[in-house]
Design a protein around this motif. Sequence first.
Motif, short mmCIF file in Angstrom:
data_model
loop_
_atom_site.label_atom_id
_atom_site.label_comp_id
_atom_site.label_asym_id
_atom_site.label_seq_id
_atom_site.Cartn_x
_atom_site.Cartn_y
_atom_site.Cartn_z
N GLN A 1 -6.34 -0.50 -1.74
CA GLN A 1 -5.26 0.23 -2.39
C GLN A 1 -5.76 1.51 -3.03
N SER B 1 2.21 1.91 -3.47
CA SER B 1 1.15 2.39 -4.35
C SER B 1 0.80 3.84 -4.04
N ALA B 2 0.75 4.18 -2.75
CA ALA B 2 0.38 5.54 -2.36
C ALA B 2 1.40 6.57 -2.83
N SER C 1 0.56 -6.75 -5.90
CA SER C 1 -0.84 -6.87 -5.54
C SER C 1 -1.48 -8.08 -6.23
N ALA D 1 -6.36 3.98 -0.30
CA ALA D 1 -5.10 4.50 0.22
C ALA D 1 -4.50 5.54 -0.71
N PHE E 1 -8.29 -6.20 -1.59
CA PHE E 1 -7.04 -5.47 -1.37
C PHE E 1 -6.91 -4.32 -2.36
N LEU F 1 0.83 -1.21 0.00
CA LEU F 1 0.00 0.00 0.00
C LEU F 1 0.86 1.25 0.00
#
Length: 407
Positions: free
Chosen positions: A144, A21-22, A128, A147, A140, A18
């Motif tokens: 994601q 990805s953020a 992921s 997030a 998830f 996460l």
Amino acid sequence: MEQTETPPPGRRVALAVLGLSAMTIMANATVASSLPGLKRHFADVAGIDTLAGLIVTLPSLAVVITAGLMGWLADRMDRQKLLAFVALCYGLGGTSGLWAESLNAILAGRLLLGVGVAGTMTLGMTWSADLWQGAARARFLGLQGAAISVAGIVFMLTGGALAGLHWRGAFAVYALILPVAVLALLALAPYSRERRRAAPVAKGMARQAGFPWAAFAFVGSLGFVFQAAFYITPTRLPFRLEELGVANPLAVGALMAALVAVSAPVSLAYGRIRRHVSAMSVFGLSFALIGAGFVAHALAQDWHGVLAGSVIAGLGMGLSMPNYTTWFLARVPMAMRGRASGLLTTAFFLGQFASPLVSAPLVAHLGLAGAFGAVGGTLIGLGLLLAVAQIWWPEQARPETAPAAVS
């Protein structure tokens, strides 16, 4: 068909993926509040207005150029080493505004940041798909998406606050990649070793299955259209608000942030939604909602209408983002998911980069309201077309029934 689901990874692994990805959301918008101060600092540089704009757009161009390569590397080399390399690119390039003395050096840093974003986004998307399967993956990826939305708000506000202290301050936000990368390197190391052991078998199965180019042509085209249309919001909506008499920067930012704020809880609910609704239906609904939001922007008489449009479009955005990855990567053999993630990243950022070029002639001929109305109507039509396609080619609702994945 995907194999029987294995237990999802622990919390530390989830936080690591996460976090990666953020970090991608910061590529462009974080330093927007620094641009006035940067322009004053480099006022003697020829063409400073154009060059300052490149501070925002150059990372997207670098992502378009390098994301495919990052995906290819993610399938063929140790992902831990690749993560360390792209995190270094991200950190050095992102923080260039803190220490670089010349504008050319900062621009070079923005290109380097784009390389880092291409790598982190591709790796985050690939992990992921590899570590979560079926319904767990849908849940998830919804988390994601939420997030990413929350991070976008937090990072933009933080960047604005730091830019208020000094124009270089916003560039410090990019240093957050360092703790995120360290967490990911530690948490994901066991999975990288396991992947290396399983690589020969996975490659053999991938050769038999082949790459799903038809699926990519479909989802990549939709992703390009989604991003090209959606990025009309940050590039044109402030001027539409100015037409309506809303000029306060804080009010403009709040009305635009409302869209992202709405999308976060919708993304969180994505896994539950997909238990009952097919991916094709989600595509159609998301385009229709974003289109309806744009039509509301076109018809707005004051800021209330713009707020309503942002809320409606935010619902579509929250549904849309996790759906692309869920639908496409479920159809990609495990040994090719890096390449698939890189190609999908390319499609997204190419849409972002093309958005101002697509909207400019519409604004010139139709005006801002007319441009929002034309794009909104087109997106609603596309949503209805996808709904008809769902009738012709029905698909099971639950994500774990998606075909052709090898886990």
